[in-house]
Design an enzyme around this catalytic site. Structure first.
Site, PDB file in Angstrom:
ATOM      1  N   GLU A  36     -10.177   4.143   3.944  1.00 54.55           N
ATOM      2  CA  GLU A  36      -9.294   4.843   3.021  1.00 54.55           C
ATOM      3  C   GLU A  36      -9.717   4.437   1.614  1.00 54.55           C
ATOM      4  O   GLU A  36      -9.633   3.262   1.250  1.00 54.55           O
ATOM      5  CB  GLU A  36      -7.819   4.500   3.292  1.00 54.55           C
ATOM      6  CG  GLU A  36      -7.360   5.048   4.650  1.00 54.55           C
ATOM      7  CD  GLU A  36      -5.849   5.062   4.839  1.00 54.55           C
ATOM      8  OE1 GLU A  36      -5.154   4.269   4.160  1.00 54.55           O
ATOM      9  OE2 GLU A  36      -5.373   5.866   5.667  1.00 54.55           O
ATOM     10  N   GLN A  69      -3.380   2.734  15.153  1.00 53.60           N
ATOM     11  CA  GLN A  69      -2.328   3.178  14.226  1.00 53.60           C
ATOM     12  C   GLN A  69      -1.444   4.270  14.838  1.00 53.60           C
ATOM     13  O   GLN A  69      -0.211   4.199  14.757  1.00 53.60           O
ATOM     14  CB  GLN A  69      -2.985   3.701  12.936  1.00 53.60           C
ATOM     15  CG  GLN A  69      -2.004   4.211  11.885  1.00 53.60           C
ATOM     16  CD  GLN A  69      -2.721   4.888  10.705  1.00 53.60           C
ATOM     17  OE1 GLN A  69      -3.946   4.964  10.664  1.00 53.60           O
ATOM     18  NE2 GLN A  69      -1.941   5.368   9.756  1.00 53.60           N
ATOM     19  N   ARG A 119      -7.574   4.235  13.627  1.00 51.69           N
ATOM     20  CA  ARG A 119      -6.663   5.373  13.808  1.00 51.69           C
ATOM     21  C   ARG A 119      -6.021   5.409  15.191  1.00 51.69           C
ATOM     22  O   ARG A 119      -4.878   5.872  15.320  1.00 51.69           O
ATOM     23  CB  ARG A 119      -7.411   6.675  13.548  1.00 51.69           C
ATOM     24  CG  ARG A 119      -7.976   6.811  12.156  1.00 51.69           C
ATOM     25  CD  ARG A 119      -6.907   6.743  11.094  1.00 51.69           C
ATOM     26  NE  ARG A 119      -7.479   6.929   9.764  1.00 51.69           N
ATOM     27  CZ  ARG A 119      -6.824   6.665   8.633  1.00 51.69           C
ATOM     28  NH1 ARG A 119      -5.582   6.197   8.688  1.00 51.69           N
ATOM     29  NH2 ARG A 119      -7.395   6.847   7.469  1.00 51.69           N
ATOM     30  N   GLU A 157      -9.186   3.991  -2.078  1.00 55.28           N
ATOM     31  CA  GLU A 157      -7.963   3.845  -2.864  1.00 55.28           C
ATOM     32  C   GLU A 157      -8.249   3.133  -4.188  1.00 55.28           C
ATOM     33  O   GLU A 157      -9.295   2.528  -4.364  1.00 55.28           O
ATOM     34  CB  GLU A 157      -6.916   3.026  -2.074  1.00 55.28           C
ATOM     35  CG  GLU A 157      -6.651   3.584  -0.693  1.00 55.28           C
ATOM     36  CD  GLU A 157      -5.383   3.044  -0.050  1.00 55.28           C
ATOM     37  OE1 GLU A 157      -4.554   2.447  -0.765  1.00 55.28           O
ATOM     38  OE2 GLU A 157      -5.232   3.226   1.177  1.00 55.28           O
ATOM     39  N   ASP A 194       0.843  -1.187   0.000  1.00 54.99           N
ATOM     40  CA  ASP A 194       0.000   0.000   0.000  1.00 54.99           C
ATOM     41  C   ASP A 194       0.884   1.245   0.000  1.00 54.99           C
ATOM     42  O   ASP A 194       1.819   1.344   0.797  1.00 54.99           O
ATOM     43  CB  ASP A 194      -0.900  -0.022   1.243  1.00 54.99           C
ATOM     44  CG  ASP A 194      -2.026   0.996   1.136  1.00 54.99           C
ATOM     45  OD1 ASP A 194      -2.324   1.451   0.006  1.00 54.99           O
ATOM     46  OD2 ASP A 194      -2.608   1.332   2.177  1.00 54.99           O
ATOM     47  N   GLU A 210      -9.661  12.827   7.719  1.00 51.30           N
ATOM     48  CA  GLU A 210      -9.518  14.139   7.082  1.00 51.30           C
ATOM     49  C   GLU A 210     -10.861  14.865   6.997  1.00 51.30           C
ATOM     50  O   GLU A 210     -10.939  16.068   7.227  1.00 51.30           O
ATOM     51  CB  GLU A 210      -8.967  13.978   5.667  1.00 51.30           C
ATOM     52  CG  GLU A 210      -7.559  13.442   5.594  1.00 51.30           C
ATOM     53  CD  GLU A 210      -7.240  13.022   4.169  1.00 51.30           C
ATOM     54  OE1 GLU A 210      -6.829  13.887   3.378  1.00 51.30           O
ATOM     55  OE2 GLU A 210      -7.422  11.828   3.844  1.00 51.30           O
ATOM     56  N   ASP A 235      -9.014   0.503   2.347  1.00 52.13           N
ATOM     57  CA  ASP A 235      -7.994   0.127   3.331  1.00 52.13           C
ATOM     58  C   ASP A 235      -8.507   0.566   4.711  1.00 52.13           C
ATOM     59  O   ASP A 235      -8.182   1.645   5.201  1.00 52.13           O
ATOM     60  CB  ASP A 235      -6.676   0.821   2.965  1.00 52.13           C
ATOM     61  CG  ASP A 235      -5.596   0.604   4.007  1.00 52.13           C
ATOM     62  OD1 ASP A 235      -5.650  -0.409   4.715  1.00 52.13           O
ATOM     63  OD2 ASP A 235      -4.702   1.471   4.102  1.00 52.13           O
ATOM     64  N   THR A 285      -8.781  -5.571   4.389  1.00 48.09           N
ATOM     65  CA  THR A 285      -8.685  -4.675   3.239  1.00 48.09           C
ATOM     66  C   THR A 285      -9.692  -5.183   2.222  1.00 48.09           C
ATOM     67  O   THR A 285      -9.649  -6.356   1.845  1.00 48.09           O
ATOM     68  CB  THR A 285      -7.274  -4.715   2.612  1.00 48.09           C
ATOM     69  OG1 THR A 285      -6.302  -4.463   3.635  1.00 48.09           O
ATOM     70  CG2 THR A 285      -7.124  -3.697   1.511  1.00 48.09           C
ATOM     71  N   HIS A 287      -3.595  14.103   0.939  1.00 49.95           N
ATOM     72  CA  HIS A 287      -3.804  13.185   2.070  1.00 49.95           C
ATOM     73  C   HIS A 287      -2.589  13.190   2.998  1.00 49.95           C
ATOM     74  O   HIS A 287      -2.733  13.291   4.220  1.00 49.95           O
ATOM     75  CB  HIS A 287      -4.072  11.774   1.541  1.00 49.95           C
ATOM     76  CG  HIS A 287      -4.137  10.729   2.613  1.00 49.95           C
ATOM     77  ND1 HIS A 287      -5.204  10.624   3.475  1.00 49.95           N
ATOM     78  CD2 HIS A 287      -3.271   9.746   2.962  1.00 49.95           C
ATOM     79  CE1 HIS A 287      -4.994   9.620   4.315  1.00 49.95           C
ATOM     80  NE2 HIS A 287      -3.829   9.064   4.026  1.00 49.95           N
ATOM     81  N   LYS A 316      -4.064  -1.660  10.484  1.00 54.70           N
ATOM     82  CA  LYS A 316      -4.442  -1.783   9.078  1.00 54.70           C
ATOM     83  C   LYS A 316      -4.699  -3.231   8.666  1.00 54.70           C
ATOM     84  O   LYS A 316      -5.432  -3.478   7.714  1.00 54.70           O
ATOM     85  CB  LYS A 316      -3.298  -1.268   8.186  1.00 54.70           C
ATOM     86  CG  LYS A 316      -2.922   0.170   8.392  1.00 54.70           C
ATOM     87  CD  LYS A 316      -3.733   1.044   7.496  1.00 54.70           C
ATOM     88  CE  LYS A 316      -3.188   2.461   7.452  1.00 54.70           C
ATOM     89  NZ  LYS A 316      -4.011   3.297   6.580  1.00 54.70           N
TER      90      LYS A 316
HETATM   91 CA    CA Z   1      -3.840   3.132   2.864  1.00 58.64          CA
END
Ligand code: CA
Length: 405
Positions: free
Chosen positions: A193, A234, A231, A195, A120, A354, A227, A251, A127, A247
């Site tokens: 996320e 993480q 948080r 992606e 990834d 975000e 993904d 996925t 971002h 993570k």
């Molecule tokens: Ca990611």
């Protein structure tokens, strides 16, 4: 421009004959029998049976995963795609192939290939800047390496799941900056996320590098990726080695792999780079692989954002060159994802962290509730389209998942 298909309902569809993405499906009458399917409109063509019915070689299509086709390489990918296009546009095949079409609603879609390694990246400047501001307030938002190389990490291929698979809220160590010590429990900051994923077909030799010009020789097609990210887990664990358990729990992947050939009209120049890349990443003299893919992120049916893939700082061809710059070999079924796609505007951000600025600006949903991060029962769906030939659109389908406690 290809001829029109004899499937009237597929005309004008983002899954017209200009797209023809591949997947793996089964039907209720034979639930254990997985077959390669090609989406045309809102139907799934049994590709192996179609090859047999037309007298074509069927060995690559008569499989329960896309891996044999992925391993076959670019010339055979083109041959198979040309054959499918021919069958679906020549009226004379209508009688033989109509019985091999399953309505999409009656098809169960599976993970379309055996995922080998999963990488990834982190290639949206917006971002990376937003996360730098949130995670390292007061410091330079972009790390000093960011504009010199596409940053990435190796993920966990065994937990890549197909769209529709429920996602169990992960447990882990959580520690807010104000806490003296961490505790252990379910994440309070479960995030997404949005992606774009790239599926490797042709492998490479250990010790060799894949240059950017080798991108279309090695990459079979493109899909959508969510993904999922915890948080709080993480933020506590990522120093100094990067993402790990925050993570690796899940996925999600969209079930349709759009062939690279279908995206020829979606190619655009990437944004201007303000730092000169080293020669192996310098795409300014070649034909760079920016792609004009428009994503949409929905939470419980409500549109949260529309992230633009065209603005990604690093392209997938640069990411592939970076992944192999040390001679690490590619395997058939390798998956690499772009990193969260976020644009410059607030409503183009591809992650809740975000969109809610780390939970300080919650989003209001139409039912009056608010979200900082995901709650149990929430369902997130990411869709996308891209320009096709002659004003058409290319559909990617969707990647969705519902959170369970
Ligand atoms: Ca990611």
């Amino acid at each position: 421009m290809t001829a029109a298909t004899w499937i009237a309902a597929a005309k004008g569809s983002p899954f017209g004959v200009h797209n023809l993405p591949y997947g793996v499906f089964s039907t209720a009458d034979r639930p254990g029998r997985r077959r390669i399917g090609v989406r045309i409109g809102d139907f799934v063509l049994d590709a192996g049976a179609a090859a047999r019915a037309t007298g074509a070689p069927s060995v690559l299509l008569d499989a329960d995963t896309l891996n044999p086709l992925l391993a076959a390489g670019r010339p055979l990918w083109a041959e198979v795609r040309a054959a499918l296009t021919h069958w679906l546009t020549e009226e004379s095949y209508r009688g033989a192939l109509t019985p091999l079409l399953t309505p999409l609603a009656e098809a169960e879609l599976h993970l379309p290939f055996e995922v080998a390694d999963y990488v990834d990246f982190y290639s949206s400047e917006h971002h990376a800047t937003n996360l730098g501001r949130i995670f390292r307030p007061g410091a330079e938002p972009l790390t000093p390496n960011w504009k010199h190389l596409p940053i990435g990490y190796h993920g966990r291929s065994g937990t890549v799941v197909v769209s529709g698979t429920p996602v169990t809220r992960p447990h882990g160590q959580r520690k807010a900056p104000s806490d003296a010590v961490p505790d252990f429990g379910p994440t309070r900051r479960l995030d997404i996320e949005a992606e774009v994923g790239f599926v490797v077909g042709t492998p490479s030799e250990p010790g060799s590098r894949v240059p950017m010009a080798g991108f279309s020789e090695h990459v079979f097609g493109v899909c959508l990726v969510n993904d999922w990210s915890a948080r709080d887990i993480q933020a506590w664990e990522y120093v100094p080695l990067g993402p790990f358990l925050g993570k690796s729990f899940a996925t999600s992947l969209s079930p349709w792999i759009v062939p690279l050939e279908a995206l020829e009209h979606a190619r655009v120049a990437p944004p201007a780079r303000d730092v000169e890349p080293l020669p192996y990443l310098d795409d300014r003299a070649g034909e760079p692989w920016g792609l004009d893919i428009e994503l949409e992120v929905r939470l419980n049916g409500h549109t949260l954002s529309r992230p633009p893939f065209a603005g990604m700082y690093w392209t997938a061809a640069q990411q592939l060159a970076q992944m192999t710059a040390n001679g690490a070999s590619l395997r058939t079924g390798d998956l690499f994802a772009s990193g969260t796609v976020s644009g410059p505007e607030p409503r183009t951000r591809g992650a809740l962290i975000e969109l809610t600025w780390n939970g300080t600006e919650p989003i209001e949903l139409p039912d009056g509730s608010t979200r900082s991060f995901l709650e149990d029962g929430d369902e997130v769906t990411i869709t996308a389209t891209a320009p096709g030939p002659a004003g058409t659109r290319i559909g990617f389908g969707e990647v969705s998942g519902r959170i369970r406690p």
